[in-house]
Motif scaffolding. Structure first.
Motif, PDB file in Angstrom:
ATOM      1  N   ARG A  95     120.833  83.855   9.772  1.00  0.00           N
ATOM      2  CA  ARG A  95     120.328  82.746   8.960  1.00  0.00           C
ATOM      3  C   ARG A  95     118.900  83.042   8.551  1.00  0.00           C
ATOM      4  O   ARG A  95     118.220  83.908   9.145  1.00  0.00           O
ATOM      5  CB  ARG A  95     120.386  81.426   9.727  1.00  0.00           C
ATOM      6  CG  ARG A  95     119.428  81.307  10.898  1.00  0.00           C
ATOM      7  CD  ARG A  95     119.546  79.938  11.537  1.00  0.00           C
ATOM      8  NE  ARG A  95     118.536  79.680  12.533  1.00  0.00           N
ATOM      9  CZ  ARG A  95     118.632  80.010  13.805  1.00  0.00           C
ATOM     10  NH1 ARG A  95     119.724  80.630  14.235  1.00  0.00           N
ATOM     11  NH2 ARG A  95     117.658  79.729  14.655  1.00  0.00           N
ATOM     12  N   SER A  96     118.439  82.303   7.585  1.00  0.00           N
ATOM     13  CA  SER A  96     117.064  82.456   7.131  1.00  0.00           C
ATOM     14  C   SER A  96     116.100  81.991   8.211  1.00  0.00           C
ATOM     15  O   SER A  96     116.388  81.050   8.967  1.00  0.00           O
ATOM     16  CB  SER A  96     116.845  81.647   5.844  1.00  0.00           C
ATOM     17  OG  SER A  96     115.469  81.618   5.502  1.00  0.00           O
ATOM     18  N   GLU A 100     113.588  80.415   7.794  1.00  0.00           N
ATOM     19  CA  GLU A 100     113.046  79.118   7.419  1.00  0.00           C
ATOM     20  C   GLU A 100     114.043  77.981   7.660  1.00  0.00           C
ATOM     21  O   GLU A 100     113.809  76.852   7.236  1.00  0.00           O
ATOM     22  CB  GLU A 100     112.641  79.128   5.936  1.00  0.00           C
ATOM     23  CG  GLU A 100     111.568  80.150   5.618  1.00  0.00           C
ATOM     24  CD  GLU A 100     111.165  80.092   4.154  1.00  0.00           C
ATOM     25  OE1 GLU A 100     111.132  78.973   3.586  1.00  0.00           O
ATOM     26  OE2 GLU A 100     110.904  81.159   3.570  1.00  0.00           O
ATOM     27  N   LYS A 103     125.211  79.011   5.541  1.00  0.00           N
ATOM     28  CA  LYS A 103     125.516  79.889   4.417  1.00  0.00           C
ATOM     29  C   LYS A 103     124.826  79.425   3.144  1.00  0.00           C
ATOM     30  O   LYS A 103     124.411  80.236   2.316  1.00  0.00           O
ATOM     31  CB  LYS A 103     127.038  79.938   4.220  1.00  0.00           C
ATOM     32  CG  LYS A 103     127.503  80.818   3.075  1.00  0.00           C
ATOM     33  CD  LYS A 103     129.013  80.820   3.004  1.00  0.00           C
ATOM     34  CE  LYS A 103     129.506  81.682   1.861  1.00  0.00           C
ATOM     35  NZ  LYS A 103     130.990  81.667   1.752  1.00  0.00           N
ATOM     36  N   THR A 119     122.130  77.139   2.984  1.00  0.00           N
ATOM     37  CA  THR A 119     120.801  76.560   3.161  1.00  0.00           C
ATOM     38  C   THR A 119     119.778  77.687   3.280  1.00  0.00           C
ATOM     39  O   THR A 119     119.854  78.510   4.204  1.00  0.00           O
ATOM     40  CB  THR A 119     120.752  75.679   4.424  1.00  0.00           C
ATOM     41  OG1 THR A 119     121.764  74.665   4.317  1.00  0.00           O
ATOM     42  CG2 THR A 119     119.392  75.006   4.559  1.00  0.00           C
ATOM     43  N   GLU A 120     118.807  77.724   2.387  1.00  0.00           N
ATOM     44  CA  GLU A 120     117.773  78.763   2.403  1.00  0.00           C
ATOM     45  C   GLU A 120     116.553  78.329   3.201  1.00  0.00           C
ATOM     46  O   GLU A 120     115.865  79.161   3.783  1.00  0.00           O
ATOM     47  CB  GLU A 120     117.352  79.112   0.975  1.00  0.00           C
ATOM     48  CG  GLU A 120     118.445  79.792   0.166  1.00  0.00           C
ATOM     49  CD  GLU A 120     117.956  80.219  -1.198  1.00  0.00           C
ATOM     50  OE1 GLU A 120     116.830  79.818  -1.567  1.00  0.00           O
ATOM     51  OE2 GLU A 120     118.694  80.936  -1.888  1.00  0.00           O
ATOM     52  N   ARG A 121     116.266  77.049   3.194  1.00  0.00           N
ATOM     53  CA  ARG A 121     115.114  76.549   3.957  1.00  0.00           C
ATOM     54  C   ARG A 121     115.389  75.097   4.363  1.00  0.00           C
ATOM     55  O   ARG A 121     116.166  74.406   3.705  1.00  0.00           O
ATOM     56  CB  ARG A 121     113.823  76.645   3.151  1.00  0.00           C
ATOM     57  CG  ARG A 121     113.823  75.862   1.876  1.00  0.00           C
ATOM     58  CD  ARG A 121     112.519  76.055   1.113  1.00  0.00           C
ATOM     59  NE  ARG A 121     112.289  77.444   0.800  1.00  0.00           N
ATOM     60  CZ  ARG A 121     112.770  78.062  -0.289  1.00  0.00           C
ATOM     61  NH1 ARG A 121     113.510  77.389  -1.148  1.00  0.00           N
ATOM     62  NH2 ARG A 121     112.519  79.328  -0.515  1.00  0.00           N
ATOM     63  N   GLY A 125     120.744  72.083   1.911  1.00  0.00           N
ATOM     64  CA  GLY A 125     121.074  73.039   0.868  1.00  0.00           C
ATOM     65  C   GLY A 125     121.107  72.415  -0.525  1.00  0.00           C
ATOM     66  O   GLY A 125     120.568  71.317  -0.746  1.00  0.00           O
ATOM     67  N   GLU A 161     125.237  81.144  -6.976  1.00  0.00           N
ATOM     68  CA  GLU A 161     124.838  80.885  -5.600  1.00  0.00           C
ATOM     69  C   GLU A 161     125.988  80.299  -4.795  1.00  0.00           C
ATOM     70  O   GLU A 161     126.226  80.691  -3.650  1.00  0.00           O
ATOM     71  CB  GLU A 161     123.655  79.926  -5.597  1.00  0.00           C
ATOM     72  CG  GLU A 161     123.191  79.522  -4.209  1.00  0.00           C
ATOM     73  CD  GLU A 161     122.088  78.479  -4.274  1.00  0.00           C
ATOM     74  OE1 GLU A 161     121.618  78.079  -3.206  1.00  0.00           O
ATOM     75  OE2 GLU A 161     121.718  78.078  -5.391  1.00  0.00           O
TER      76      GLU A 161
END
Length: 454
Positions: free
Chosen positions: A308-309, A311, A345, A347-349, A373, A399
């Motif tokens: 995962r990120s 962040e 998957k 969610t970037e931050r 997300g 995305e």
């Protein structure tokens, strides 16, 4: 105003025919159609001939009624026996009230002191114009005075009656021919439908056989794919582990991409096999005591190793008032694990938050996994639990590559446990996926095997 127009005696057959003509004339002056005129005249003739033959001092009264507007013919003096069917002779000497009701709108029959009367009513259109009684009586009386002679009038009436009968017979023949043709057409149509249904049934059988064959082949192929996929991933991990820093950076990155692709392929293969097993109805529900805090602890250990990120945080909320469950803990954990993987998957931050709450006094428990997300459009929220659905129609299309089979498996598992799934979301504000299941599993029959494990 309604009221009587003219009265006629019934002493002879000529009087009966004259009564018939005057009933027709009355209907004509009141603008009834040709068919309605014939019906009223025929009904009057049927009653008048019996009154003349079996009655005493019989007479006919032609009148107009205004509430509702109608032509009314009353025949008095008919014998009580003719009305009740007790007259001697053939059936034609008995009054058939059922037949009369097919000719006019209303039929009233009554008797008293051995003498009966019959009243026949043919209703007019609601907006029909009613002439004055005096004017109408004058016209009908003039017609009677200017008849050229009883014999000629009788002949004319008989000709008219014969013409009506011929016309009625011709119409009946035409209808009979139409019905015969329609019946033949219906028979042909039924044969065609029967043949079509048989063909569709055969096609349905063939399609089911093909679908079963395709499903069996796909399941077998998917199962066989796992071995080479595991082998490729194992070799990629060995190269990364044993090669260390001796690999060229570009080569090391390529091997990592291969390892990641194999991991995704294995997830897809395993998800498909899970769905196939659920669809086949061969699932076993192992019921045991499930403590939600222990379930969250095990899930926390699993997701800690998920990619995962940096962040994105994974948060497990405190449990308040959540009862101990009696259900299949493994399947419940699989639902939550799929929800968390899905949230990570996309969610970037931000965070992925896991929670549980008691509902309906502890009879049900709702599990929720929320993320920060991109969220879902309203039109997509009803489709996320479908197999292989692809979402995203705008700039996020690249995305949002779709939810694969993880969410459909969650829906099948929750249904298997007697619960349901749901999602709430708003574009740009994340999504919350829920699974609500009963605190105590109750078998509902079917092909599910229930195993109690303490």
């Amino acid at each position: 105003m309604g009221g009587p127009v003219i009265r006629l005696p019934l002493r002879s057959q000529e009087d009966v025919l004259l009564t018939r003509r005057r009933a027709r004339d009355l209907a004509g002056f009141l603008q009834l159609g040709a068919e309605a005129q014939s019906r009223l005249a025929t009904a009057v003739w049927e009653v008048a001939r019996l009154a003349q033959r079996h009655g005493t001092e019989a007479e006919v009264e032609l009148a107009i009624d205004d509430e509702p507007a109608a032509a009314v013919v009353t025949i008095r003096g008919i014998a009580h026996a003719a009305l009740t069917g007790e007259t001697p002779g053939e059936a034609g000497d008995r009054l058939d009230l059922a037949k009369l009701r097919q000719l006019v709108d209303r039929v009233e029959a009554s008797d008293g002191d051995g003498v009966a009367f019959v009243r026949l009513t043919s209703e007019l259109e609601p907006d029909a114009w009613l002439p004055g009684l005096d004017e109408l009586a004058h016209v009908l009386g003039s017609l009677q005075r200017h008849e050229s002679g009883e014999s000629e009038a009788t002949v004319n009436e008989l000709r008219m009656q014969n013409a009506e009968l011929v016309s009625a017979l011709a119409a009946l023949r035409d209808r009979e021919r139409e019905l015969t043709a329609l019946n033949r057409e219906l028979v042909d149509t039924n044969r065609g439908i029967t043949a079509l249904l048989a063909e569709l049934g055969q096609q349905a059988v063939e399609l089911r056989e093909r679908a079963a064959g395709s499903t069996s082949f796909l399941n077998a192929l998917t199962h066989e794919l796992r071995t080479p996929l595991y082998a490729i991933r194992g070799m990629a991990e060995a190269i990364l582990r044993e090669g260390g820093n001796s690999l060229h950076p570009r080569l090391r990155e390529d091997v990592r991409l291969i390892d990641g692709a194999m991991e995704e392929a294995l997830d897809l293969v395993n998800d498909h096999l899970d769905l196939a097993r659920l669809a086949a109805g061969r699932e076993i529900v192992r019921v045991s005591e499930v403590r939600v805090d222990e379930l969250f602890s095990a899930l926390r250990g699993i997701v800690a190793h998920l990619p995962r990120s940096s962040e994105v945080a994974i948060v497990f909320e405190e449990l308040n008032g959540v009862p101990i469950l009696r259900t299949d803990g493994f399947k419940l954990g699989q639902i939550l694990r799929n929800y968390v993987v899905n949230g990570l998957k996309f969610t970037e931050r931000g965070e992925v938050r896991v929670s549980a709450s008691a509902l309906t006094g502890g009879a049900h428990v709702r599990f929720a996994v929320s993320d920060t997300g991109p969220g879902l459009d309203v039109s997509d929220q009803s489709r996320v639990f479908e197999d292989f659905v692809q979402l995203g129609r705008d700039a996020r299309a690249s995305e949002l590559r779709g939810f694969g089979l993880g969410l459909p498996i969650c829906k099948r598992l929750a249904t298997l446990l007697g619960g349901e799934v749901g999602v709430t979301s708003e574009p740009g504000r994340g999504a919350t996926f829920t699974a609500t299941i009963p605190a105590v599993f109750a078998a509902t029959g079917g092909d599910v095997e229930v195993v109690e494990e303490g």
